[in-house]
Design a protein around this motif. Sequence first.
Motif, PDB file in Angstrom:
ATOM      1  N   TYR A   1       0.829  -1.215   0.000  1.00 54.33           N
ATOM      2  CA  TYR A   1       0.000   0.000   0.000  1.00 54.33           C
ATOM      3  C   TYR A   1       0.859   1.260   0.000  1.00 54.33           C
ATOM      4  CZ  TYR A   1      -3.738   3.243   1.347  1.00 54.33           C
ATOM      5  OH  TYR A   1      -4.628   4.287   1.388  1.00 54.33           O
ATOM      6  N   TYR A   2       1.924   1.252   0.807  1.00 56.28           N
ATOM      7  CA  TYR A   2       2.749   2.456   0.926  1.00 56.28           C
ATOM      8  C   TYR A   2       3.922   2.470  -0.047  1.00 56.28           C
ATOM      9  CZ  TYR A   2      -0.019   3.668   5.005  1.00 56.28           C
ATOM     10  OH  TYR A   2      -1.062   4.008   5.823  1.00 56.28           O
ATOM     11  N   GLY A   3       4.042   1.449  -0.887  1.00 58.39           N
ATOM     12  CA  GLY A   3       4.992   1.489  -1.984  1.00 58.39           C
ATOM     13  C   GLY A   3       6.433   1.178  -1.636  1.00 58.39           C
ATOM     14  N   HIS A   4       6.655   0.347  -0.615  1.00 56.14           N
ATOM     15  CA  HIS A   4       8.021   0.008  -0.218  1.00 56.14           C
ATOM     16  C   HIS A   4       8.383  -1.362  -0.778  1.00 56.14           C
ATOM     17  CE1 HIS A   4       7.856   3.566   2.200  1.00 56.14           C
ATOM     18  NE2 HIS A   4       6.898   3.091   2.973  1.00 56.14           N
ATOM     19  N   SER A   5       8.880  -1.366  -2.009  1.00 60.65           N
ATOM     20  CA  SER A   5       9.146  -2.628  -2.695  1.00 60.65           C
ATOM     21  C   SER A   5      10.270  -3.417  -2.041  1.00 60.65           C
ATOM     22  CB  SER A   5       9.477  -2.366  -4.174  1.00 60.65           C
ATOM     23  OG  SER A   5      10.594  -1.510  -4.300  1.00 60.65           O
ATOM     24  N   ASP A   6      11.241  -2.728  -1.429  1.00 64.82           N
ATOM     25  CA  ASP A   6      12.316  -3.456  -0.753  1.00 64.82           C
ATOM     26  C   ASP A   6      11.783  -4.216   0.458  1.00 64.82           C
ATOM     27  OD1 ASP A   6      11.752  -1.093   0.577  1.00 64.82           O
ATOM     28  OD2 ASP A   6      13.847  -0.563   0.959  1.00 64.82           O
ATOM     29  N   CYS A   7      10.878  -3.598   1.208  1.00 68.35           N
ATOM     30  CA  CYS A   7      10.253  -4.284   2.341  1.00 68.35           C
ATOM     31  C   CYS A   7       9.394  -5.444   1.845  1.00 68.35           C
ATOM     32  CB  CYS A   7       9.399  -3.305   3.143  1.00 68.35           C
ATOM     33  SG  CYS A   7      10.343  -1.971   3.931  1.00 68.35           S
ATOM     34  N   LEU A   8       8.719  -5.224   0.734  1.00 70.49           N
ATOM     35  CA  LEU A   8       7.882  -6.271   0.141  1.00 70.49           C
ATOM     36  C   LEU A   8       8.735  -7.490  -0.204  1.00 70.49           C
ATOM     37  CD1 LEU A   8       4.816  -6.213  -0.604  1.00 70.49           C
ATOM     38  CD2 LEU A   8       5.520  -5.688  -2.929  1.00 70.49           C
ATOM     39  N   GLU A   9       9.876  -7.259  -0.822  1.00 73.62           N
ATOM     40  CA  GLU A   9      10.759  -8.364  -1.203  1.00 73.62           C
ATOM     41  C   GLU A   9      11.301  -9.090   0.021  1.00 73.62           C
ATOM     42  OE1 GLU A   9      13.430  -6.144  -3.765  1.00 73.62           O
ATOM     43  OE2 GLU A   9      12.688  -7.257  -5.495  1.00 73.62           O
ATOM     44  N   ALA A  10      11.628  -8.339   1.070  1.00 79.61           N
ATOM     45  CA  ALA A  10      12.156  -8.964   2.293  1.00 79.61           C
ATOM     46  C   ALA A  10      11.109  -9.872   2.932  1.00 79.61           C
ATOM     47  CB  ALA A  10      12.596  -7.878   3.274  1.00 79.61           C
ATOM     48  N   ILE A  11       9.872  -9.417   2.971  1.00 78.95           N
ATOM     49  CA  ILE A  11       8.792 -10.211   3.579  1.00 78.95           C
ATOM     50  C   ILE A  11       8.507 -11.447   2.734  1.00 78.95           C
ATOM     51  CG2 ILE A  11       6.349 -10.200   4.220  1.00 78.95           C
ATOM     52  CD1 ILE A  11       6.744  -7.117   4.712  1.00 78.95           C
ATOM     53  N   LEU A  12       8.482 -11.291   1.412  1.00 78.16           N
ATOM     54  CA  LEU A  12       8.235 -12.427   0.531  1.00 78.16           C
ATOM     55  C   LEU A  12       9.367 -13.446   0.608  1.00 78.16           C
ATOM     56  CD1 LEU A  12       6.801 -10.540  -2.566  1.00 78.16           C
ATOM     57  CD2 LEU A  12       5.558 -12.103  -1.079  1.00 78.16           C
ATOM     58  N   SER A  13      10.591 -12.956   0.723  1.00 74.62           N
ATOM     59  CA  SER A  13      11.732 -13.858   0.866  1.00 74.62           C
ATOM     60  C   SER A  13      11.626 -14.658   2.155  1.00 74.62           C
ATOM     61  CB  SER A  13      13.034 -13.052   0.854  1.00 74.62           C
ATOM     62  OG  SER A  13      14.147 -13.879   1.048  1.00 74.62           O
ATOM     63  N   ALA A  14      11.186 -13.984   3.227  1.00 71.28           N
ATOM     64  CA  ALA A  14      11.003 -14.675   4.507  1.00 71.28           C
ATOM     65  C   ALA A  14       9.897 -15.719   4.414  1.00 71.28           C
ATOM     66  CB  ALA A  14      10.682 -13.665   5.604  1.00 71.28           C
ATOM     67  N   ALA A  15       8.838 -15.384   3.708  1.00 70.36           N
ATOM     68  CA  ALA A  15       7.715 -16.317   3.568  1.00 70.36           C
ATOM     69  C   ALA A  15       8.136 -17.555   2.775  1.00 70.36           C
ATOM     70  CB  ALA A  15       6.548 -15.632   2.874  1.00 70.36           C
ATOM     71  N   ARG A  16       8.968 -17.347   1.773  1.00 70.59           N
ATOM     72  CA  ARG A  16       9.386 -18.459   0.925  1.00 70.59           C
ATOM     73  C   ARG A  16      10.278 -19.447   1.676  1.00 70.59           C
ATOM     74  NH1 ARG A  16       9.246 -18.803  -4.566  1.00 70.59           N
ATOM     75  NH2 ARG A  16       8.897 -16.566  -4.820  1.00 70.59           N
ATOM     76  N   SER A  17      11.045 -18.936   2.633  1.00 72.13           N
ATOM     77  CA  SER A  17      12.015 -19.787   3.332  1.00 72.13           C
ATOM     78  C   SER A  17      11.589 -20.158   4.748  1.00 72.13           C
ATOM     79  CB  SER A  17      13.372 -19.072   3.380  1.00 72.13           C
ATOM     80  OG  SER A  17      13.259 -17.823   4.051  1.00 72.13           O
ATOM     81  N   SER A  18      10.352 -19.855   5.119  1.00 66.34           N
ATOM     82  CA  SER A  18       9.907 -20.132   6.489  1.00 66.34           C
ATOM     83  C   SER A  18       8.786 -21.166   6.500  1.00 66.34           C
ATOM     84  CB  SER A  18       9.413 -18.838   7.145  1.00 66.34           C
ATOM     85  OG  SER A  18       8.177 -18.440   6.563  1.00 66.34           O
ATOM     86  N   HIS A  19       8.269 -21.398   7.693  1.00 69.43           N
ATOM     87  CA  HIS A  19       7.166 -22.356   7.860  1.00 69.43           C
ATOM     88  C   HIS A  19       5.917 -21.912   7.117  1.00 69.43           C
ATOM     89  CE1 HIS A  19       4.629 -19.886  10.552  1.00 69.43           C
ATOM     90  NE2 HIS A  19       5.785 -19.329  10.893  1.00 69.43           N
TER      91      HIS A  19
END
Length: 445
Positions: free
Chosen positions: A122-140
């Motif tokens: 929503y707030y347009g922070h693509s770097d934060c978006l990538e960090a969260i998605l990377s965490a989701a991909r490698s986590s439970h």
Amino acid sequence: MGQGISCRTGDENGFFSAVQFGDLETVQALLERDPTLVRQGTVYDRQSALHIAAANGQIEIVSMLLDRSVNPDCLNRHKQSPLMLAAMHGKISCVHKLIQAGANILMFDSLHGRTCLHHAAYYGHSDCLEAILSAARSSHVSLSWGFARFVNIRDGKGATPLHLAARQRRPACVHVLLDNGALVCASTGGYGFPGSTPLHLAARGGSLDCIRELLAWGADRLQRDASGRIPYAVALKRKHVACAALLNPSSAEPLVWPSPLKFISELNHDAKALLEQALMEANREKEKNILKGTAYSQPSPSHSDAGIDDNVSEASDTELCCICFDQVCTIEVQDCGHQMCAQCTLALCCHNKPNPTTACLNAPVCPFCRSTIAQLVVAKVKVVTDIDRDMYSSKLRRSRKSRNLSEGSSSFKGLSAVGSFGKMGARGSGRIATENDCIDKPFDP
């Protein structure tokens, strides 16, 4: 929203103010005097010290508080976690630190039922978006929830992160989400107008860049919302003339990223970047014709023989693509080793808009040896000798001359530096498109 939250509190020791402004020494001194301060919150919003530090990007204080075993998932008045506030305010270092500390990326707030992924989009922070998605991909989360489900997670009104990014004119976030499997044609529930797709919301917001990204990933210009409107009608109503021109169903279909192809999903970062750039350049060339007469129209570059000679001179030390004779070879087919430019590679893959009912497409073949393409990588630059330069220039002139004289040529037509795609014939190159299924064929609803 680059600024963090302000701290207005009557606490006489100024603990929360020190946290907000990153005064580490004062914060440590006050905690030594009263360790219970880490469990206290501001009077109205019940923001903890960790919330305030994360929202203001005070990474040293965030680290210090986490080292003191502060719960990374503590909640404020709206049930927002420190990770949500860090994502909301674009504090990437705090996002990384909180995720490393085990912050839960699946928590929903009570204000809009949104996760940290929604807030970053929503707030347009693509770097934060990538960090969260990377965490989701490698986590439970990937195992228990499924990564695709997380990328398309809905808020309290049925909006996915892609809906929010498209509505808020965040093309970088739109790209990241689509690249990670966001559903380009998903409909909303109660967010915006019921039944809106990301394309409807981008049309409403008037973002050409978001519309380009969505169309390049296969968004359907004919999909209707709950009231029966297509995105074109939404753009017209909002007086977004250029957006309406791109969304007009009678306009030429853009090239679509060939995501159903297995070797496309397995591209390394560099090869993917080259092909994505070529795709967007090709679609921008199409746009020039679509946007003629609008305030967004741009003059087309001249393709004279003089210009061709300039291109040859600039690329004289590298090998030109043997299909179009315009571009340097940047993509290599493995395992056969044949090379092409990115534009010609796309012409092999993007000749049809993917059918959403088809699970996968037939893999194209190498135009030189007709072996099935299993992998694409960035080509190693081949140096061209001085003896070969005249040969390339001569080939290029002959190729251009034959294409100008005959529209029925059996090679790629009009493959130029700006990515204007044509057809490839059957002679030693493999079938790309016929008169009945060429790129500009209107998409049947």
